[in-house]
Scaffold this motif. Structure first.
Motif, PDB file in Angstrom:
ATOM      1  N   LEU A   1       8.185   1.072  27.011  1.00  0.00           N
ATOM      2  CA  LEU A   1       8.342   1.677  25.657  1.00  0.00           C
ATOM      3  C   LEU A   1       8.461   2.759  25.428  1.00  0.00           C
ATOM      4  O   LEU A   1       7.129   3.764  26.386  1.00  0.00           O
ATOM      5  CB  LEU A   1       7.254   0.839  24.730  1.00  0.00           C
ATOM      6  CG  LEU A   1       7.310  -0.924  24.215  1.00  0.00           C
ATOM      7  CD1 LEU A   1       5.438  -1.009  23.493  1.00  0.00           C
ATOM      8  CD2 LEU A   1       8.050  -0.989  23.972  1.00  0.00           C
ATOM      9  N   LEU A   2       9.136   3.405  24.538  1.00  0.00           N
ATOM     10  CA  LEU A   2       9.024   4.851  24.296  1.00  0.00           C
ATOM     11  C   LEU A   2       8.321   5.612  24.012  1.00  0.00           C
ATOM     12  O   LEU A   2       8.315   4.700  22.633  1.00  0.00           O
ATOM     13  CB  LEU A   2      10.632   5.456  23.985  1.00  0.00           C
ATOM     14  CG  LEU A   2      10.794   6.846  24.142  1.00  0.00           C
ATOM     15  CD1 LEU A   2      10.865   7.624  25.388  1.00  0.00           C
ATOM     16  CD2 LEU A   2      12.512   7.160  23.964  1.00  0.00           C
ATOM     17  N   ILE A   3       6.994   5.877  23.361  1.00  0.00           N
ATOM     18  CA  ILE A   3       6.411   6.782  22.598  1.00  0.00           C
ATOM     19  C   ILE A   3       7.333   8.088  21.986  1.00  0.00           C
ATOM     20  O   ILE A   3       7.257   8.894  22.457  1.00  0.00           O
ATOM     21  CB  ILE A   3       4.940   6.948  23.184  1.00  0.00           C
ATOM     22  CG1 ILE A   3       4.670   6.201  23.400  1.00  0.00           C
ATOM     23  CG2 ILE A   3       4.002   7.433  22.261  1.00  0.00           C
ATOM     24  CD1 ILE A   3       3.783   4.279  23.237  1.00  0.00           C
ATOM     25  N   LEU A   4       7.516   7.599  20.884  1.00  0.00           N
ATOM     26  CA  LEU A   4       7.752   8.761  20.085  1.00  0.00           C
ATOM     27  C   LEU A   4       7.063   9.645  20.028  1.00  0.00           C
ATOM     28  O   LEU A   4       5.972   9.233  18.887  1.00  0.00           O
ATOM     29  CB  LEU A   4       9.011   8.304  18.937  1.00  0.00           C
ATOM     30  CG  LEU A   4       9.874   7.405  19.182  1.00  0.00           C
ATOM     31  CD1 LEU A   4      11.157   6.689  18.539  1.00  0.00           C
ATOM     32  CD2 LEU A   4      11.074   8.189  20.504  1.00  0.00           C
TER      33      LEU A   4
ATOM     34  N   HIS B   1       2.672   4.048  15.304  1.00  0.00           N
ATOM     35  CA  HIS B   1       2.820   2.402  14.342  1.00  0.00           C
ATOM     36  C   HIS B   1       4.573   2.045  14.812  1.00  0.00           C
ATOM     37  O   HIS B   1       4.856   2.876  15.350  1.00  0.00           O
ATOM     38  CB  HIS B   1       2.783   2.699  12.818  1.00  0.00           C
ATOM     39  CG  HIS B   1       4.014   4.195  12.382  1.00  0.00           C
ATOM     40  ND1 HIS B   1       3.348   5.152  12.518  1.00  0.00           N
ATOM     41  CD2 HIS B   1       4.883   3.500  11.705  1.00  0.00           C
ATOM     42  CE1 HIS B   1       4.585   5.414  12.155  1.00  0.00           C
ATOM     43  NE2 HIS B   1       5.496   4.538  11.738  1.00  0.00           N
ATOM     44  N   THR B   2       4.332   0.208  14.101  1.00  0.00           N
ATOM     45  CA  THR B   2       5.742  -0.728  14.549  1.00  0.00           C
ATOM     46  C   THR B   2       5.955  -0.610  13.655  1.00  0.00           C
ATOM     47  O   THR B   2       5.588  -0.499  12.713  1.00  0.00           O
ATOM     48  CB  THR B   2       5.543  -1.111  15.389  1.00  0.00           C
ATOM     49  OG1 THR B   2       4.759  -1.856  15.347  1.00  0.00           O
ATOM     50  CG2 THR B   2       4.951  -0.467  16.695  1.00  0.00           C
ATOM     51  N   LEU B   3       7.532   0.098  13.215  1.00  0.00           N
ATOM     52  CA  LEU B   3       8.202  -0.453  12.005  1.00  0.00           C
ATOM     53  C   LEU B   3       8.555  -2.409  12.272  1.00  0.00           C
ATOM     54  O   LEU B   3       9.104  -2.486  13.739  1.00  0.00           O
ATOM     55  CB  LEU B   3       9.425   0.600  11.913  1.00  0.00           C
ATOM     56  CG  LEU B   3       9.143   1.073  11.653  1.00  0.00           C
ATOM     57  CD1 LEU B   3      10.538   2.214  11.949  1.00  0.00           C
ATOM     58  CD2 LEU B   3       8.350   1.716  10.444  1.00  0.00           C
ATOM     59  N   ALA B   4       9.237  -2.651  11.452  1.00  0.00           N
ATOM     60  CA  ALA B   4       8.972  -3.838  11.298  1.00  0.00           C
ATOM     61  C   ALA B   4      10.514  -4.564  11.904  1.00  0.00           C
ATOM     62  O   ALA B   4      10.722  -5.925  12.749  1.00  0.00           O
ATOM     63  CB  ALA B   4       9.488  -4.887   9.724  1.00  0.00           C
TER      64      ALA B   4
ATOM     65  N   THR C   1       9.046   0.063  18.627  1.00  0.00           N
ATOM     66  CA  THR C   1       9.118   1.412  19.469  1.00  0.00           C
ATOM     67  C   THR C   1       7.749   1.708  18.301  1.00  0.00           C
ATOM     68  O   THR C   1       7.314   1.762  17.565  1.00  0.00           O
ATOM     69  CB  THR C   1      10.183   2.062  19.401  1.00  0.00           C
ATOM     70  OG1 THR C   1      10.847   1.838  20.247  1.00  0.00           O
ATOM     71  CG2 THR C   1       9.395   3.612  19.506  1.00  0.00           C
ATOM     72  N   PRO C   2       6.256   2.547  19.038  1.00  0.00           N
ATOM     73  CA  PRO C   2       5.785   3.507  18.250  1.00  0.00           C
ATOM     74  C   PRO C   2       5.731   4.355  18.387  1.00  0.00           C
ATOM     75  O   PRO C   2       6.448   5.486  19.067  1.00  0.00           O
ATOM     76  CB  PRO C   2       4.685   3.239  19.479  1.00  0.00           C
ATOM     77  CG  PRO C   2       4.963   2.027  20.296  1.00  0.00           C
ATOM     78  CD  PRO C   2       6.474   2.214  21.231  1.00  0.00           C
TER      79      PRO C   2
END
Length: 582
Positions: free
Chosen positions: A8-11, A93-96, A100-101
């Protein structure tokens, strides 16, 4: 598998970094989040903040968060780990539509301590209960869905990639963080013993719902003492089928019934059916329940009731098929394990069952295709006063167990004194019948003998195509709350049903009270006008309260009650986030 599934790429990289320290912190609550105890959570809280400790069997990263339905997106998440003497912690947080966090606008988790020891990572951190950050879920007394994960490696600081944790190192669990059961620090006291009460080798029906009643004689089995803990003892593999259990005591005075087993509703003698003095109640999703220190329910000895009835509700809506396609018989020996002490205790407790009557003659009706339909039961002041009998010492409510079935979405226990509503005893706006755990009140609630208690249930029938009626099975509905309190009173149940004395048909004709139940039972079209008439009737009709006790004669009393005119409803303190004026 492509790279994006492996990592997973943490933004935005990890913004909180701290030197590892070695504090000694005491946590009031502990819970293993997986069966193998690879992930153990400790926590404590006050009015404004909550502290967590995560002890995880890994030297890699640890994921933790809150989600609406137990999925990674959308969710409020935290990722942390230890590397070269530093603790890294990020608030995301992640979106629906994405796993991606994203970095939260405000980094609200505060590092307290962290270390790696013997292959285990321990992270300690804290947060405000309500942060006012759009990416954070507020932590309330409602049920909350925790999500957790852990990986075998640390994330890559250079590029923000988090190695995928795999299918077996993740999970979710429902929990009540702010009203959870806690083991007293002195547990177990001296002279403490346990005994199992089980339904031996019962064959669970292929499908459907059934109530089984098994009779025990504890008077001859254990000396005089006090129940201080109980927990489910479920046959491994049958966890999905054992839905609810209650243990009652009463004087059956019939030795021939001891160790007998009956189908409660259709086979049991009336004496067994009417045995309703609750001493333990468990529902799916609950773990053990400990009474607070120096509190317990009297059991055993020659002065005890002659009989105990264990009622087990089995629920199975799909046949279990073997590899050859043949339906399998499922044997079950589940029950409750009770723990008692013969050491003295200071406070003798009782359990009071509140809620809607379940009876064919007084059926609760919930229309289909409703997102939010509310039903309220009442224990009137006169019923309360009757239940207190000659001892008018106030009750101290210490715990509540909320009970509903598949379409119950919120349950609230309301408390009135005169025409003023006091703070709710408890509320769960995200109720789930798969997590009906006891709620240990952080502060005991004083209940006077002339107070009014209400149980308000909200139901979501948007997926149902016909009405739902009151009943124990999961295709029916119940609206109940069991209040654990001390000192004990000769008061077992206080239930109610609507009199429907203010029910009108859609053409404006008032329906006589004695004909209301039959009228509602014959409605064939629950359109919007008819649903509104039912709502109006429930809001304005009097409620009939029935209060009962197994140890008194007469054993029950019935009252008719309306809230006094001008009653003032309780209003929760405003916890909304307001941007200050500059």
């Amino acid at each position: 598998m492509t790279l994006k599934h492996k990592c997973l790429l943490i933004l935005s990289l990890f913004p909180i970094i701290s030197q590892v320290c070695t504090q000694t912190l005491d946590y009031k609550y502990y819970r293993a989040l997986d069966y193998d105890r690879n992930y153990v959570m400790g926590w404590r809280f006050n009015d404004t903040h909550i502290d967590f400790e995560l002890t995880v069997n890994t030297l890699g990263y640890v994921g933790f968060g809150f989600s609406d339905v137990g999925l990674m997106n959308p969710a409020d998440i935290l990722i942390g780990w230890i590397s070269e003497g530093n603790m890294y912690l990020g608030d995301y947080h992640t979106l629906a539509d994405s796993r991606t966090p994203y970095n939260d606008t405000s980094q609200d988790w505060v590092i307290q301590d962290g270390k790696e020891v013997n292959g285990t990572t321990i992270l300690r951190f804290s947060r405000q209960l309500v942060t006012c950050d759009d990416g954070d879920r507020p932590i309330t007394k409602d049920r909350i869905q925790l999500i957790w994960s852990f990986g075998g490696e640390d994330p890559e600081l250079s590029n923000g990639l988090v190695p995928y944790h795999g299918e077996t190192k993740r999970g979710s669990t429902s929990i009540i963080l702010l009203e959870s059961d806690v083991m007293p620090t002195s547990f177990p006291p001296a002279n403490t013993f346990s005994i199992p009460l089980k339904n031996h080798e019962y064959i669970i029906p292929a499908t459907g719902s059934t109530l089984q009643c098994i009779v025990f004689d504890l008077k001859s089995m254990i000396p005089e003492g006090h129940l201080i803990k109980y927990e489910a003892d479920i046959t491994p593999g049958n966890e999905a089928f054992v839905y609810r259990m209650n243990l009652y005591k009463c004087d059956l005075n019939d030795p021939s019934l001891t160790y007998s087993r009956f189908e409660c509703e259709n086979e049991a003698p009336n004496s067994v059916k009417s045995c309703k003095n609750i001493v333990a109640t468990w529902s799916m999703g609950a773990q053990s329940f400990h009474f607070p220190e120096n509190v317990g329910i009297q059991i055993g000895g020659q002065n005890d009731a002659s009989s105990y009835v264990l009622e087990i509700h089995y629920s199975k809506y799909q046949e279990t098929i073997d590899q050859n396609g043949v339906p399998m018989a499922i044997p079950d020996s589940s029950g409750l394990q009770i723990t008692y002490t013969t050491s003295p205790i200071a406070h003798q407790a009782g359990m009071l069952e509140l809620g809607k009557v379940i009876s064919p003659g007084w059926r609760q009706i919930i229309p289909e295709q409703e997102n939010s339909f509310t039903s309220t039961s009442v224990c009137s002041p006169r019923c309360m006063n009757w239940g207190f009998a000659t001892d008018k010492t106030p009750m101290k409510a210490i715990a509540v167990i909320l009970k509903g079935n598949d379409v119950a979405s919120a349950i609230k226990v309301r408390h009135f004194r005169g025409n003023r509503e006091l703070p709710w005893i408890t509320v769960d706006r995200k109720f789930s019948n798969f997590h009906q755990a006891p709620r240990l009140l952080t502060t005991p609630v004083t209940i006077e003998p002339t107070d009014t208690l209400m149980v308000e249930c909200t139901f979501n029938t948007s997926t149902r195509t016909s009405i739902t009626v009151g009943g124990w099975s999961r295709v029916e509905e119940t609206c109940r709350a069991t209040v654990v309190y001390y000192p004990a009173k000769p008061f077992d149940m206080c239930l109610s049903w609507s009199s429907y004395d203010n029910l009108y048909s859609t053409n404006g004709t008032k329906i006589p009270e004695q004909r209301a139940a039959a009228f509602l039972g014959n409605v064939t079209q629950w359109d919007a006008p008819m649903k509104q008439q039912l709502r109006n009737a429930l809001e304005t009709s009097s409620e009939r309260s029935i209060c009962s006790s197994m140890t008194r004669q007469p054993a029950y009393a019935i009252d008719r009650y309306n809230l006094p005119a001008g009653s003032v409803a309780y209003k929760e303190p405003d916890s909304s986030c307001v941007t200050p004026l500059v």
